[in-house]
Write a protein that holds these residues in place. Structure first.
Motif, short mmCIF file in Angstrom:
data_model
loop_
_atom_site.label_atom_id
_atom_site.label_comp_id
_atom_site.label_asym_id
_atom_site.label_seq_id
_atom_site.Cartn_x
_atom_site.Cartn_y
_atom_site.Cartn_z
N GLN A 43 0.83 -1.20 0.00
CA GLN A 43 0.00 0.00 0.00
C GLN A 43 0.87 1.26 0.00
N TYR A 44 1.92 1.19 0.77
CA TYR A 44 2.85 2.32 0.80
C TYR A 44 3.55 2.48 -0.56
N GLY A 45 3.94 1.36 -1.17
CA GLY A 45 4.58 1.42 -2.48
C GLY A 45 3.66 1.97 -3.55
N GLU A 46 2.38 1.61 -3.50
CA GLU A 46 1.44 2.14 -4.47
C GLU A 46 1.26 3.64 -4.31
N GLN A 47 1.25 4.12 -3.08
CA GLN A 47 1.11 5.55 -2.85
C GLN A 47 2.35 6.31 -3.30
N GLU A 48 3.52 5.72 -3.07
CA GLU A 48 4.76 6.40 -3.41
C GLU A 48 5.14 6.23 -4.88
N GLY A 49 4.69 5.11 -5.51
CA GLY A 49 4.96 4.92 -6.92
C GLY A 49 6.05 3.93 -7.23
N PHE A 50 6.23 2.87 -6.43
CA PHE A 50 7.21 1.83 -6.74
C PHE A 50 6.60 0.46 -6.43
N GLY A 51 7.09 -0.55 -7.13
CA GLY A 51 6.61 -1.90 -6.92
C GLY A 51 7.37 -2.61 -5.83
N VAL A 52 6.78 -3.69 -5.33
CA VAL A 52 7.36 -4.44 -4.21
C VAL A 52 7.51 -5.90 -4.63
N SER A 53 8.67 -6.49 -4.30
CA SER A 53 8.93 -7.89 -4.61
C SER A 53 9.39 -8.60 -3.35
N SER A 100 2.89 4.64 -10.19
CA SER A 100 2.26 3.42 -9.72
C SER A 100 1.50 2.71 -10.83
N LYS A 101 1.06 3.45 -11.85
CA LYS A 101 0.34 2.83 -12.97
C LYS A 101 1.25 1.95 -13.82
N VAL A 133 3.21 -0.29 -12.53
CA VAL A 133 3.36 -1.55 -11.80
C VAL A 133 2.13 -2.41 -12.06
N LYS A 134 2.34 -3.60 -12.61
CA LYS A 134 1.22 -4.45 -13.01
C LYS A 134 0.34 -4.83 -11.83
N GLU A 135 0.93 -5.12 -10.69
CA GLU A 135 0.15 -5.55 -9.53
C GLU A 135 -0.87 -4.50 -9.12
N TYR A 136 -0.53 -3.24 -9.24
CA TYR A 136 -1.45 -2.18 -8.87
C TYR A 136 -2.51 -1.98 -9.94
N ARG A 137 -2.13 -2.16 -11.21
CA ARG A 137 -3.13 -2.06 -12.29
C ARG A 137 -4.16 -3.18 -12.21
N MET A 138 -3.72 -4.36 -11.81
CA MET A 138 -4.60 -5.52 -11.81
C MET A 138 -5.65 -5.47 -10.70
N LYS A 139 -5.58 -4.47 -9.84
CA LYS A 139 -6.64 -4.32 -8.84
C LYS A 139 -7.98 -4.03 -9.49
N ASN A 140 -7.95 -3.46 -10.71
CA ASN A 140 -9.18 -3.17 -11.43
C ASN A 140 -9.61 -4.34 -12.33
N TYR A 141 -8.86 -5.43 -12.28
CA TYR A 141 -9.24 -6.62 -13.05
C TYR A 141 -10.22 -7.44 -12.21
N THR A 142 -11.46 -7.01 -12.22
CA THR A 142 -12.49 -7.63 -11.41
C THR A 142 -13.02 -8.89 -12.07
N ALA A 143 -13.88 -9.60 -11.34
CA ALA A 143 -14.48 -10.81 -11.87
C ALA A 143 -15.34 -10.51 -13.09
N ASN A 144 -15.99 -9.35 -13.09
CA ASN A 144 -16.82 -8.98 -14.23
C ASN A 144 -15.97 -8.70 -15.47
N VAL A 145 -14.85 -8.01 -15.29
CA VAL A 145 -13.95 -7.74 -16.41
C VAL A 145 -13.36 -9.04 -16.95
N GLU A 180 -7.84 4.98 -18.65
CA GLU A 180 -6.74 4.13 -19.11
C GLU A 180 -5.71 3.91 -18.02
N GLU A 181 -5.48 4.92 -17.19
CA GLU A 181 -4.46 4.79 -16.17
C GLU A 181 -4.87 3.82 -15.08
#
Length: 592
Positions: A110-120, A223-224, A226-238, A265-266
């Motif tokens: 959550q902190y990484g998404e706010q700051e703009g970096f991915g976490v591994s 943050s856009k 980083v794939k992990e943060y984008r995939m939060k909008n990949y819902t079951a309906n999508v 798009e973002e």
């Protein structure tokens, strides 16, 4: 990012980076300094000083119990100048001691998404006996050296050969190929941002070390990326929309464009993200092999309709060799429109190099209809013979009156052995297409090309063709051309003058197969897996049935006006479909 906390009744100083919670609860002066994870508390009544990382035995027995939740929770860093103003500041529920390491991971991401970096998650240790995890380390996704992957691959190659990477070793270090460095973009820049947690003696997880310094620019707008943060909008309906449209033959790029109209798009997964999700969904169907799901689907279709026919054979190693399928509607259509059949094996070859061969006919609307199809492993006489035998078996061994194929000796031999009563014809289009290749270097090619085509298409009788052909060969000195001599010897296989006594349903080329091929475009392609073939085939056939039903409805509902005064025109209007009646009108218009 500095967050200083002073919780003293007198003067208090705390210094450190984000997350420093160096508390002084003394009555006098108190000083605390260190990194996140410093757990140095002084609960004395005089001066109190604590410094060091977690693990330092500098605990006061009553200090943790006396601390409030706000004191244990490090706040998120404030928004820097120039960062997005819509970033919401929040406080995580994480403490220095938590029940699971997932709480730490959730907070750090959550902190990484706010700051703009991915976490591994890069490292973890476990007990060998119980396999219980003891420590875990998360880092910024840009951790590691830029050539880390190349070095790892070079070391693997070095196990089997003494030459790796650039071809030699420099100071004992295996190098990477300099020419291939620019082929791949890298995000690794040895970033040191780290959070490290471990299990204490009580079995709880505690934060032991945090390094919050990045060696690259960090911005919330990144943050856009980083794939992990984008995939939060990949819902079951999508996901449902994506997979349903893909199974119907819609390309992923078109599906992605359609979904982007509804979301920004973002905030939406990218095209590559969608492709990867489709790939993962397809991979789940490959369990047990790629061919097994296809055969299972065929068996299910046969249980649903006993008239559905499919057969296959295996090679000596038990691998799928050839497969043939004919649906119930194709078998019924063959009884009415099976006089002339066009067979072609030039459509496509999938990733397994299996040509997709078709049996094609023409219905009462002049539309191309599929009478069967097969996937073959090798284009040999024996393979085509097996395909023809199995196809005739499902058609009650009733061979067509005429069959059209391309100019292949393998097919000719197979047709002669399995359908000796059928009139075999070569596709004239493939032969004429080779004129430039076979005759382009001959002297006067531009002069005799058009007259030669006129002789082929415009000769009405066999005698007329023979006479005009010999005159053309003599005039342009082509008597010794081996390719033309061979064609003349086989002229009964492709010259229209030799075919006039047979009914060909206006087919003189394999254009009917090409029409079927165009129809399958969007359903069948080179990247198609075997397990996908039956479902794509079924959807394509459903579309073809819909087109035929639509043509039937239009022919019944609408009546085309008469254009001539001939009595027979009204008679043909009643007995023919609209498509065939238009052909009659064109012939009658020439007599007017």
């Amino acid at each position: 990012m500095v967050d200083f906390h002073d919780n003293v009744s007198g003067d208090g100083v705390g210094g450190g980076e984000f997350g420093d919670y160096l508390y002084d609860n003394g009555i006098g002066d108190g000083v605390g300094e260190g990194e996140f994870g410093d757990d140095c508390y002084d609960n004395g009544t005089g001066d109190g000083v604590g410094e060091g990382e977690i693990g330092d035995d500098l605990y006061c027995p009553n200090s943790v119990d006396d601390m409030s939740l706000d004191m244990c929770v490090p706040p998120m860093s404030p928004i820097r100048d120039g960062q997005c103003s819509n970033v919401i500041e929040y406080r995580s529920p994480i403490k220095t001691v938590v029940s699971t390491n997932r709480d730490v991971e959730k907070y750090y991401k959550q902190y990484g998404e706010q700051e703009g970096f991915g976490v591994s998650r890069v490292q973890a240790t476990k007990l060998k006996v119980t396999n219980e995890r003891l420590t875990t380390t998360w880092k910024c996704e840009c951790w590691g050296a830029p050539n880390m992957r190349a070095k790892r691959e070079a070391k693997n190659r070095a196990k089997s050969m003494d030459v790796a990477g650039c071809g030699d070793k420099v100071n004992g270090v295996i190098g990477a190929d300099k020419l291939s460095r620019g082929k791949r973009k890298l995000k690794k820049c040895e970033c040191g941002a780290t959070i490290y947690v471990g299990v204490n003696a009580k079995g709880d997880w505690e934060v032991r070390k945090v390094i919050n310094v990045h060696t690259h620019d960090v911005n919330p707008s990144m943050s856009k990326l980083v794939k992990e943060y984008r995939m939060k909008n990949y819902t079951a309906n999508v996901k449902k929309v994506l997979l349903n449209f893909y199974e119907e033959g819609v390309y992923v790029s078109k599906i992605c464009k359609g979904l982007l109209h509804e979301k920004e798009e973002e905030e939406f997964p990218s095209f590559k993200d969608m492709q990867h999700e489709v790939y993962k969904a397809k991979r789940l169907k490959f369990e047990g092999g790629d061919a097994n799901p296809m055969m299972t689907y065929f068996e299910w279709m046969q249980e649903d309709n006993q008239n559905f026919y499919h057969t296959h054979r295996l090679d000596e190693f038990g691998r799928l060799k050839d497969v043939l399928c004919v649906d119930a509607r194709s078998r019924a259509a063959y009884e009415y429109f099976g006089d002339v059949v066009c067979f072609d094996a030039t459509y496509l070859t999938n990733q397994y190099e299996l040509p997709f061969v078709n049996f094609v006919g023409v219905n009462h609307h002049g539309q191309s209809i599929l009478l069967g199809c097969a996937l073959v492993s090798r284009e040999t006489t024996e393979t085509y013979k097996w395909v023809f035998q199995q196809w005739l078996a499902c058609m009650e061994n009733r061979a067509p009156v005429a069959i059209l194929t391309d100019q292949a000796a393998l097919m000719r031999n197979a047709v002669a052995q399995t359908m000796p009563t059928a009139r075999h014809r070569w596709c004239i289009w493939y032969i004429v297409k080779k004129f430039s290749e076979k005759l382009g270097k001959c002297k006067g090619f531009k002069d005799f090309k058009s007259p030669l085509k006129a002789i082929i298409y415009e000769s009405f009788t066999v005698e007329e063709f023979d006479r005009r052909w010999c005159e053309c060969m003599k005039k342009f000195s082509l008597e010794d051309n081996e390719w033309l001599v061979g064609l003349y010897e086989e002229r009964h296989m492709w010259i229209p003058a030799f075919m006039r006594e047979y009914f060909w349903v206006r087919m003189k080329t394999t254009q009917r197969v090409e029409s079927i091929n165009n129809f399958f475009d969007g359903f069948v392609n080179r990247k198609m897996k075997l397990c996908e073939f039956p479902m794509r085939y079924t959807r394509a056939m459903t579309k073809r049935v819909q087109d035929e039903n639509e043509a039937d409805a239009k022919a019944t509902k609408y009546i085309r006006r008469l254009v001539s005064g001939f009595r027979h025109e009204a008679f043909f209007q009643k007995i023919y479909t609209d498509a065939k009646f238009q052909e009659i009108q064109r012939e009658l218009s020439r007599l007017m």
